[in-house]
Design a protein around this motif. Structure first.
Motif, PDB file in Angstrom:
ATOM      1  N   ALA A 159       0.942  -1.179  -0.478  1.00 20.03           N
ATOM      2  CA  ALA A 159       0.176   0.010   0.196  1.00 20.03           C
ATOM      3  C   ALA A 159       1.260   1.471  -0.731  1.00 20.03           C
ATOM      4  N   PHE A 160       2.055   1.324   1.012  1.00 20.63           N
ATOM      5  CA  PHE A 160       2.813   2.091   0.368  1.00 20.63           C
ATOM      6  C   PHE A 160       3.782   2.603  -0.992  1.00 20.63           C
ATOM      7  N   ALA A 161       2.844   1.260  -2.385  1.00 21.21           N
ATOM      8  CA  ALA A 161       4.138   1.486  -3.175  1.00 21.21           C
ATOM      9  C   ALA A 161       3.817   3.027  -3.745  1.00 21.21           C
ATOM     10  N   GLU A 162       3.888   3.650  -4.894  1.00 20.57           N
ATOM     11  CA  GLU A 162       3.444   4.409  -5.659  1.00 20.57           C
ATOM     12  C   GLU A 162       3.206   4.491  -7.180  1.00 20.57           C
ATOM     13  N   GLY A 163       2.340   4.683  -7.935  1.00 20.93           N
ATOM     14  CA  GLY A 163       1.754   4.522  -8.889  1.00 20.93           C
ATOM     15  C   GLY A 163       3.076   3.845  -9.613  1.00 20.93           C
ATOM     16  N   ASN A 164       4.104   3.359 -10.818  1.00 22.34           N
ATOM     17  CA  ASN A 164       5.324   3.076 -10.709  1.00 22.34           C
ATOM     18  C   ASN A 164       6.515   2.821 -10.083  1.00 22.34           C
ATOM     19  N   GLU A 165       6.754   2.994  -9.284  1.00 19.89           N
ATOM     20  CA  GLU A 165       7.628   3.122  -8.333  1.00 19.89           C
ATOM     21  C   GLU A 165       8.463   1.610  -8.553  1.00 19.89           C
ATOM     22  N   LYS A 166       9.846   2.121  -8.830  1.00 22.53           N
ATOM     23  CA  LYS A 166      10.906  -0.095  -9.204  1.00 22.53           C
ATOM     24  C   LYS A 166      10.240  -0.469  -7.978  1.00 22.53           C
ATOM     25  N   MET A 167       9.959  -1.968  -8.211  1.00 24.23           N
ATOM     26  CA  MET A 167       9.618  -3.277  -7.023  1.00 24.23           C
ATOM     27  C   MET A 167      10.630  -4.268  -7.821  1.00 24.23           C
ATOM     28  N   GLU A 168      11.487  -4.656  -6.336  1.00 20.71           N
ATOM     29  CA  GLU A 168      12.289  -5.489  -6.780  1.00 20.71           C
ATOM     30  C   GLU A 168      12.908  -6.602  -5.806  1.00 20.71           C
ATOM     31  N   PHE A 169      12.709  -8.210  -6.082  1.00 11.16           N
ATOM     32  CA  PHE A 169      12.299  -9.248  -5.376  1.00 11.16           C
ATOM     33  C   PHE A 169      13.218  -9.335  -4.185  1.00 11.16           C
ATOM     34  N   THR A 170      14.232  -9.183  -3.242  1.00 10.11           N
ATOM     35  CA  THR A 170      15.613  -9.282  -2.900  1.00 10.11           C
ATOM     36  C   THR A 170      15.463 -10.636  -1.965  1.00 10.11           C
ATOM     37  N   TYR A 171      14.604 -11.409  -2.452  1.00 11.91           N
ATOM     38  CA  TYR A 171      14.864 -12.734  -1.847  1.00 11.91           C
ATOM     39  C   TYR A 171      13.686 -13.686  -2.301  1.00 11.91           C
ATOM     40  N   GLU A 172      14.068 -14.874  -2.851  1.00 12.94           N
ATOM     41  CA  GLU A 172      12.449 -15.553  -3.360  1.00 12.94           C
ATOM     42  C   GLU A 172      13.284 -16.924  -2.700  1.00 12.94           C
ATOM     43  N   GLU A 173      12.382 -17.802  -1.970  1.00 11.14           N
ATOM     44  CA  GLU A 173      12.731 -19.387  -1.402  1.00 11.14           C
ATOM     45  C   GLU A 173      11.441 -19.342  -0.538  1.00 11.14           C
ATOM     46  N   VAL A 174      11.119 -20.350  -0.793  1.00 12.38           N
ATOM     47  CA  VAL A 174       9.809 -21.885  -0.271  1.00 12.38           C
ATOM     48  C   VAL A 174      10.446 -22.317   0.244  1.00 12.38           C
ATOM     49  N   GLN A 175      10.256 -21.905   2.346  1.00  8.51           N
ATOM     50  CA  GLN A 175      10.583 -23.872   2.913  1.00  8.51           C
ATOM     51  C   GLN A 175       9.498 -24.700   3.396  1.00  8.51           C
ATOM     52  N   SER A 176       9.544 -25.535   2.874  1.00  4.34           N
ATOM     53  CA  SER A 176       8.212 -26.066   3.540  1.00  4.34           C
ATOM     54  C   SER A 176       7.242 -25.789   3.154  1.00  4.34           C
ATOM     55  N   SER A 177       7.047 -24.908   4.375  1.00  2.00           N
ATOM     56  CA  SER A 177       5.586 -24.277   4.028  1.00  2.00           C
ATOM     57  C   SER A 177       5.497 -22.827   4.419  1.00  2.00           C
ATOM     58  N   VAL A 178       6.852 -22.264   4.315  1.00  2.00           N
ATOM     59  CA  VAL A 178       7.021 -20.785   4.963  1.00  2.00           C
ATOM     60  C   VAL A 178       7.632 -19.965   3.536  1.00  2.00           C
ATOM     61  N   SER A 179       7.160 -18.959   3.487  1.00  2.00           N
ATOM     62  CA  SER A 179       7.800 -18.539   2.362  1.00  2.00           C
ATOM     63  C   SER A 179       8.025 -17.426   2.614  1.00  2.00           C
ATOM     64  N   MET A 180       9.901 -17.270   2.136  1.00  2.00           N
ATOM     65  CA  MET A 180      10.697 -16.049   2.237  1.00  2.00           C
ATOM     66  C   MET A 180      11.449 -14.985   1.361  1.00  2.00           C
ATOM     67  N   ARG A 181      10.024 -14.669   1.100  1.00  2.00           N
ATOM     68  CA  ARG A 181       9.573 -14.073   0.045  1.00  2.00           C
ATOM     69  C   ARG A 181      10.027 -12.862   0.148  1.00  2.00           C
ATOM     70  N   SER A 182      11.250 -11.532  -0.184  1.00  2.00           N
ATOM     71  CA  SER A 182      11.635 -10.446   0.737  1.00  2.00           C
ATOM     72  C   SER A 182      11.249  -9.518  -1.009  1.00  2.00           C
ATOM     73  N   PHE A 183      10.736  -8.285  -0.644  1.00  2.00           N
ATOM     74  CA  PHE A 183      11.158  -7.419  -1.891  1.00  2.00           C
ATOM     75  C   PHE A 183      11.624  -5.783  -1.454  1.00  2.00           C
ATOM     76  N   ARG A 184      11.845  -5.051  -2.498  1.00  2.00           N
ATOM     77  CA  ARG A 184      11.651  -3.347  -1.405  1.00  2.00           C
ATOM     78  C   ARG A 184      11.329  -2.787  -2.898  1.00  2.00           C
ATOM     79  N   VAL A 185      10.254  -1.631  -2.367  1.00  2.00           N
ATOM     80  CA  VAL A 185       9.627  -1.268  -3.004  1.00  2.00           C
ATOM     81  C   VAL A 185      10.663   1.053  -2.924  1.00  2.00           C
ATOM     82  N   GLY A 186      10.959   1.337  -4.515  1.00  2.00           N
ATOM     83  CA  GLY A 186      11.231   2.442  -4.996  1.00  2.00           C
ATOM     84  C   GLY A 186      12.772   2.426  -4.454  1.00  2.00           C
TER      85      GLY A 186
END
Ligand code: ZN
Length: 264
Positions: free
Chosen positions: A237-264
């Motif tokens: 919700a804090f992301a503005e219009g066309n701000e860049k969004m980038e996944f900084t970490y992606e991994e699913v361990q068992s039943s937990v997703s460690m996916r992380s990202f950055r906005v701006g």
């Protein structure tokens, strides 16, 4: 307008996972350390304050912590002794917390909450010096995702005031399944729901993410309770219009997703 956008402090979403990550050196925690250094370089210094939205501060009503010296809270049990020795002695940020109340008067002050492990287990990797003032925004457990999204929109001006917003939860978080299969390969439904969320983030279809409950069986298993999912909705919700969004970490361990990202 462009100039204003350029001044917005980035927003992070961190999938925090196991509390033991607080004391681990692994691929995930190393990305957090790099993130902190990168941010300081880009901002040409440190953020003025950090607003943490952790899956582990659940309340009825929404609160901000206004403590001057937030205590490190050990909000878990049965972990090795070394985890209880971790202290994150960052100062509080009561003035910035009150600015959040000015922007959204439905928020109330809380003078007791310190930093829970959803906050300190990631902060100690991102900003190990613990010298940036931090406050937490609680999650009203009884409100729908749309409430969290709308509330975050009201708090958007904080980003223009040098405040770094960090959501700390997990896109997929099913502890019952995790304990049945802690070191096993990812569950199909966990991979499926994580990929669906990724796709919607890329498409900026935040409304579908707010309405995740209509996604059927995988969604029910991935998000059995809303606590770890809500910080994702705040961060987006804090992301503005066309701000860049980038996944900084992606991994699913068992039943937990460690996916992380950055906005701006
Ligand atoms: Zn957690």
């Amino acid at each position: 307008m462009q100039e204003l956008k350029d001044q917005l402090t980035p927003v992070l979403f961190v999938g925090h996972g196991d509390p033991m990550n607080a004391v681990r050196d692994n691929a995930f925690t190393r990305t957090l350390a790099v993130m902190g250094k990168t941010l300081e370089k880009e901002l040409n210094g440190k953020p003025k304050a950090i607003m943490m939205i952790s899956a582990h501060w659940l309340t009825r009503g929404t609160f901000v912590s206004v403590t001057e010296k937030p205590e490190t809270i050990y909000d878990f049990s049965g972990f090795p002794e070394e985890l209880y020795k971790v202290v994150y002695p960052a100062p509080g940020a009561p003035e910035t917390a009150r600015e959040a109340i000015r922007l959204a008067p439905e928020i109330k002050e809380d003078a007791e909450w310190g930093l829970d492990h959803g906050a300190w287990s990631v902060l100690r990797h991102i900003f190990p010096a613990a010298d940036i003032p931090v406050f937490q925004l609680s999650i009203d457990y009884y409100k729908p995702m749309q409430y969290h999204f709308d509330l975050a929109r009201k708090l958007q001006p904080l980003r223009g005031q040098g405040v770094l917003v960090i959501g700390s939860g997990n896109i997929v978080h099913n502890l019952r399944a995790y304990f049945e299969n802690p070191s096993g390969s990812p569950f199909d439904w966990a991979v499926e729901f994580d990929a669906w969320v990724k796709e919607k983030i890329v498409a900026r279809d935040f409304q579908s993410l707010i309405n995740y409950q209509s996604e059927g069986a995988a969604a029910k298993l991935a998000v059995p309770t809303p606590d770890h999912y809500a910080p994702l909705i705040y961060a987006l919700a804090f992301a503005e219009g066309n701000e860049k969004m980038e996944f900084t970490y992606e991994e699913v361990q068992s039943s937990v997703s460690m996916r992380s990202f950055r906005v701006g």
